[in-house]
Design a protein around this motif. Structure first.
Motif, PDB file in Angstrom:
ATOM      1  N   GLY A 154       0.783  -1.229   0.000  1.00  0.00           N
ATOM      2  CA  GLY A 154       0.000   0.000   0.000  1.00  0.00           C
ATOM      3  C   GLY A 154       0.813   1.276   0.000  1.00  0.00           C
ATOM      4  N   SER A 155       2.135   1.163   0.160  1.00  0.00           N
ATOM      5  CA  SER A 155       2.955   2.377   0.178  1.00  0.00           C
ATOM      6  C   SER A 155       3.897   2.408  -1.015  1.00  0.00           C
ATOM      7  CB  SER A 155       3.819   2.436   1.439  1.00  0.00           C
ATOM      8  OG  SER A 155       3.009   2.341   2.565  1.00  0.00           O
ATOM      9  N   ILE A 156       4.189   3.610  -1.463  1.00  0.00           N
ATOM     10  CA  ILE A 156       5.154   3.753  -2.544  1.00  0.00           C
ATOM     11  C   ILE A 156       6.553   3.597  -1.965  1.00  0.00           C
ATOM     12  CG2 ILE A 156       6.132   5.345  -4.232  1.00  0.00           C
ATOM     13  CD1 ILE A 156       3.353   6.456  -4.684  1.00  0.00           C
ATOM     14  N   GLU A 157       7.294   2.611  -2.474  1.00  0.00           N
ATOM     15  CA  GLU A 157       8.664   2.373  -2.000  1.00  0.00           C
ATOM     16  C   GLU A 157       9.620   3.293  -2.726  1.00  0.00           C
ATOM     17  OE1 GLU A 157      10.326  -0.293  -0.104  1.00  0.00           O
ATOM     18  OE2 GLU A 157       8.452  -0.905   0.828  1.00  0.00           O
ATOM     19  N   GLN A 158       9.361   3.464  -4.022  1.00  0.00           N
ATOM     20  CA  GLN A 158      10.260   4.278  -4.827  1.00  0.00           C
ATOM     21  C   GLN A 158       9.581   4.625  -6.140  1.00  0.00           C
ATOM     22  OE1 GLN A 158      14.095   2.475  -5.337  1.00  0.00           O
ATOM     23  NE2 GLN A 158      14.976   4.257  -6.381  1.00  0.00           N
ATOM     24  N   LYS A 159       9.941   5.781  -6.693  1.00  0.00           N
ATOM     25  CA  LYS A 159       9.457   6.127  -8.030  1.00  0.00           C
ATOM     26  C   LYS A 159      10.587   6.786  -8.785  1.00  0.00           C
ATOM     27  CE  LYS A 159       7.274   9.883  -5.514  1.00  0.00           C
ATOM     28  NZ  LYS A 159       6.026  10.492  -5.071  1.00  0.00           N
ATOM     29  N   GLY A 160      10.668   6.538 -10.065  1.00  0.00           N
ATOM     30  CA  GLY A 160      11.763   7.112 -10.839  1.00  0.00           C
ATOM     31  C   GLY A 160      11.891   6.411 -12.174  1.00  0.00           C
ATOM     32  N   SER A 161      12.972   6.729 -12.876  1.00  0.00           N
ATOM     33  CA  SER A 161      13.182   6.095 -14.175  1.00  0.00           C
ATOM     34  C   SER A 161      13.546   4.635 -13.952  1.00  0.00           C
ATOM     35  CB  SER A 161      14.297   6.803 -14.934  1.00  0.00           C
ATOM     36  OG  SER A 161      15.536   6.510 -14.332  1.00  0.00           O
ATOM     37  N   VAL A 162      13.360   3.842 -14.993  1.00  0.00           N
ATOM     38  CA  VAL A 162      13.634   2.414 -14.897  1.00  0.00           C
ATOM     39  C   VAL A 162      15.084   2.173 -14.496  1.00  0.00           C
ATOM     40  CG1 VAL A 162      13.781   0.284 -16.232  1.00  0.00           C
ATOM     41  CG2 VAL A 162      11.844   1.828 -16.560  1.00  0.00           C
TER      42      VAL A 162
END
Lengths: 367, 266
Positions: A210-218
Motif C-alpha cells: 500500500g505504500s510507494i517504495e520508490q518512483k523514478g526512471s527504470v
C-alpha cells in the motif's frame, strides 16, 4: 501540467489499509508503470484513477482538475481490463464504437476513427467479426483499440498481458510500446511483472503493502534501489547479513560469520558500528574463482545449471545460499570456491533502507 | 420410454380431436370449427391470451428487478434466494387459500386499502380479472426469478465497469450491456411463465371462478364433467400449438441455447 496527479491518496476498506499516502504524477505522453506484488494496492490505485473506487482521503487530478467524486463515465480516462471485458454480444467494430457512441460522435466520424484505430492495432478488415472469433492476442489489441479510440487523457491498463503465454506476452509488450508511441497517449500500466514493466516503461512507481517504495526512471530504480524490497523485486538479489564493525572515509567493514568484508560507502551518518547490515549483490555482478585466488568469501558449490550462454551456480556460504551467474563452467558440485563481486555494484541495507545510494544519484519523481 | 409416455398420448390426443365421439366414431373437423365459431370459446381464448401476456410482462418486470437487486446489491443473497424458493415448498392449494383470504371482501387487501385511504368501502377483488392476474403472477414469480438471477450472476461484472468506463451512465449501461447479456435468461423466464399460464386452470378456477374462464378450465371441464373428450382434445391441441409457437419464437430470437441449456456468457 501533469496529466495525472495523485496527491496523498489513502484508501481503507473497513479496517484494511489498501493504499497509504500515495503521491505521484504522470506527464503527458509518458508510459508509467505501477509495479508491485499482488496485494500491494496497485489495482486499487488504478481503480481509484478510473473512478471505480473513491479514495478515503487525498486528491486525484486529471489535467489539473480534481476528479474525486466524479463517476467513471464522466472521467477522461479509459481502462484496459485484466480480463479485457470485451462485450461478447457486439462485433469488433461495435466494441470499439461503444465509447464513441456514448460521447455522441457522429456515424461518419465514428467509422473513420474505427478504421484508423484498427489499422494502428493491425486488425484492418476484422471489424465485422464476433469477439469469440478472435484469438487471445487479437482480443488484447481490440481492448486496447476500444480504449484508445476515445483519445482520453490517459489510458489505464490493469495487467492486460498477464493471461498471455510468454511468447505472445513478449510480442504484445512491444506492440503496446509501439502503439503508445504512435498515438502519443499517456499510459498508466499496472503490473506485478517487473520484466515487462522495465522493458516498456519510461518511469515506474514501486508499490509495496500500500505504500510507494520508490518512483523514478527504470534505470534509476534498477541501479539505485532505495530499499531492500525494491532491490529484490527488480531482479534476483543475494543478501548476506553481517554486523558493521568499522568505518573509514569511503568504506565500511562488515563482519559476516567472522569474515570481514569491505564495502564502498560514503554516508557516515547512516550506519553506526554494531548495526546489522545486509549486503546485496546481484548474481550477475558476482563471480567464482578457485580458492587459491583469494576472493571475498568462500563456500561450496551445491548446484549448477546451464542458462543459455552462462552458468548459474548455487553456492552454500554458511548462513545462506548465494546465486552466481558467470561464464565460467569449471566448477563442479562439492567444489570449494571463492566468491568475488564487483564492489561498486553492491548494495548496503541498514534496516531495509539502501544506505549505499549516494544522494546526488537519487533522482526523485515528485508528485 | 419417450414413445410410451410422451409421444403416444400426444398422438392419441390429436387423433381423438378429429372425432365426433369416443372412437370408434366418424372423423370430423367439427371440434375445431366449434371453437372458432362459438363466441364463448373465442372469448376464452382471447382472455387466456391477454392474461398470459399480462402475467408474463408483470413477472418479467418484477422478477428481473428482484433478481437484479439480489445479484448486484445484496450481501445476503443465499437468504434472499431461499425466501424466493420457499413458496415452492409450500402446498399450492394452501397458497391459493391464503390468496383468497387476502383478496376476499374484508380481507387483508381491503383492510390495507381502508387503512391507507385508497378505498372507502370494503369490496374485495375475488372473481375479477385482477385477482387472476395477481394470483398467476404470484405463482410464477419465483420460477422466473431464478433464471433471471442465474443469468445475472453468470455475467462478468467487469462488463458493467467497462461500459461505465466508456462513458455509459447507469441506465445506458443497463440497456446496452446488462439486458443484452442476460437476454437468454429473460427468454428462458418468459417461456417458463407464458407456457404454464396459457394452460393454467387451478389458479383461475379458485380466484376467478366461472367469471374468468381460461382455456385450461374449459379443457378440464370437458374431460371431467362434460365427458366430451374429443372436444377437450381439440382445445388441448390448440394449447400445445401455442407452446410450440412460443418455443419457435424463442429459438428464432437466438435463444436456441436456452432450449439446449448452453451457458449464458461466452
Amino acid at each position: 501540467m501533469s496529466v495525472l496527479q495523485v496527491e496523498n491518496v489513502r484508501k481503507e476498506y473497513d479496517d484494511v489499509l489498501a493504499v497509504e499516502d500515495a503521491s505521484f504524477a504522470v506527464e503527458d505522453g509518458e508510459f508509467v508503470s505501477i509495479l508491485g506484488p499482488s496485494g500491494s494496492g496497485k489495482s486499487t490505485m488504478l481503480r481509484m484513477v478510473a473512478g471505480f473506487e473513491s479514495p478515503t482521503s487525498g486528491d486525484i487530478r486529471i489535467n489539473g482538475e480534481n476528479v474525486v467524486g466524479v463517476p467513471s463515465f464522466e472521467r477522461d480516462t479509459n481502462m484496459v481490463f485484466q480480463n479485457l471485458a470485451l462485450f461478447p454480444h457486439l462485433t469488433v467494430a461495435e466494441n470499439i464504437a461503444f465509447g464513441l457512441k456514448r460521447r455522441g460522435v457522429g456515424r461518419e466520424e465514428r467509422e473513420k476513427r474505427i478504421e484508423d484505430i484498427l489499422e494502428v492495432v493491425e486488425l484492418s478488415g476484422y471489424g465485422d467479426r464476433d469477439i469469440d472469433q478472435m484469438s487471445g492476442g487479437e482480443q488484447q489489441r481490440i481492448a486496447l483499440a476500444r480504449a484508445i479510440v476515445n483519445e482520453p487523457s490517459i489510458i489505464l491498463l490493469d495487467e492486460p498481458l498477464a493471461s498471455l503465454d510468454r511468447k505472445l506476452r513478449q510480442h504484445m509488450k512491444f506492440e503496446l510500446q509501439r502503439i503508445q508511441e504512435e498515438t502519443g497517449i499517456t499510459f498508466l500500466y499496472v503490473t506485478h511483472d517487473q520484466e515487462v514493466a522495465m522493458s516498456i516503461s519510461d518511469r515506474m512507481v514501486i508499490l509495496n503493502e500500500g505504500s510507494i517504495e520508490q518512483k523514478g526512471s527504470v534505470q534509476d530504480i534498477y541501479d539505485r534501489p532505495e530499499t531492500r524490497f525494491v532491490a529484490q523485486f527488480m531482479g534476483d538479489l543475494n543478501a548476506v547479513t553481517g554486523t558493521a564493525v568499522d568505518q573509514s572515509e569511503n568504506t565500511i567493514e562488515v563482519e559476516i560469520d567472522e569474515t570481514a568484508v569491505t564495502v564502498p560507502y560514503d554516508d557516515t551518518s547512516a550506519v553506526s558500528d554494531g548495526d546489522t547490515i545486509d549486503i546485496g549483490v546481484r548474481p550477475s555482478h558476482a563471480d567464482l574463482v578457485p580458492p587459491s585466488n583469494g576472493g571475498i568469501m568462500s563456500g561450496t558449490v551445491t548446484n549448477h545449471i546451464y542458462a543459455g550462454d552462462e552458468m548459474v551456480y548455487t553456492v552454500d556460504i554458511g548462513q545462506e545460499v548465494f546465486q552466481v551467474e558467470t561464464e565460467t563452467d569449471s566448477f563442479e558440485i562439492g567444489d570449494t570456491v571463492a566468491l568475488t563481486w564487483d564492489a561498486e555494484q553492491t548494495f548496503l541495507f541498514n534496516g531495509g533502507q539502501n544506505v549505499s545510494v549516494r544522494d546526488e544519484h537519487a533522482v526523485q519523481l515528485e508528485g | 420410454m419417450l414413445l410410451l409416455f410422451f409421444i403416444l398420448p400426444l398422438l392419441y390426443m390429436v387423433w381423438l380431436s378429429f372425432h365426433d365421439g369416443m372412437p370408434p366414431a366418424s372423423l370430423t373437423l367439427e371440434n375445431y370449427l366449434n371453437v372458432v365459431t362459438t363466441d364463448l370459446y373465442l372469448r376464452v381464448v382471447w382472455r387466456t391470451t391477454v392474461l398470459t401476456v399480462q402475467t408474463t410482462a408483470l413477472v418479467v418486470v418484477l422478477g428481473y428487478t428482484l433478481a437484479y437487486s439480489m445479484a448486484r446489491f445484496s450481501k445476503r443473497t443465499t437468504l434472499l434466494l431461499l425466501l424466493v424458493i420457499l413458496p415452492f415448498w409450500t402446498n399450492y392449494i394452501v397458497r391459493m387459500y391464503a390468496l383468497i383470504n387476502i383478496f376476499s371482501r374484508d380481507g387483508l387487501l381491503d383492510w390495507m386499502q381502508l387503512v391507507t385511504g385508497l378505498a372507502q368501502e370494503p369490496s374485495g377483488i375475488m372473481y375479477t380479472h385482477t385477482a387472476v392476474l395477481l394470483g398467476l403472477t404470484y405463482v410464477w414469480l419465483p420460477l422466473a426469478t431464478l433464471p433471471f438471477y442465474a443469468s445475472l450472476t453468470n455475467m462478468d461484472d467487469n462488463l458493467i465497469e467497462a461500459a461505465k468506463d466508456l462513458g455509459a451512465g447507469p441506465i445506458e449501461t443497463f440497456f446496452t450491456v446488462t439486458l443484452p447479456m442476460t437476454k437468454n435468461g429473460v427468454i428462458g423466464g418468459i417461456i417458463l411463465v407464458a407456457i404454464p399460464t396459457f394452460g393454467a386452470f387451478v389458479t383461475p378456477t379458485l380466484l376467478g371462478g366461472t367469471d374468468q374462464l381460461m382455456i385450461g378450465m374449459v379443457i378440464e371441464n370437458q374431460f371431467t364433467e362434460a365427458f366430451n373428450w374429443p372436444f377437450g382434445s381439440a382445445l388441448s391441441v390448440i394449447v400445445s400449438a401455442f407452446v410450440v409457437l412460443m418455443l419457435l419464437i424463442a429459438v428464432k430470437f437466438g435463444a436456441g441455447d436456452v432450449v439446449t441449456r448452453r451457458s449464458d456468457t461466452q
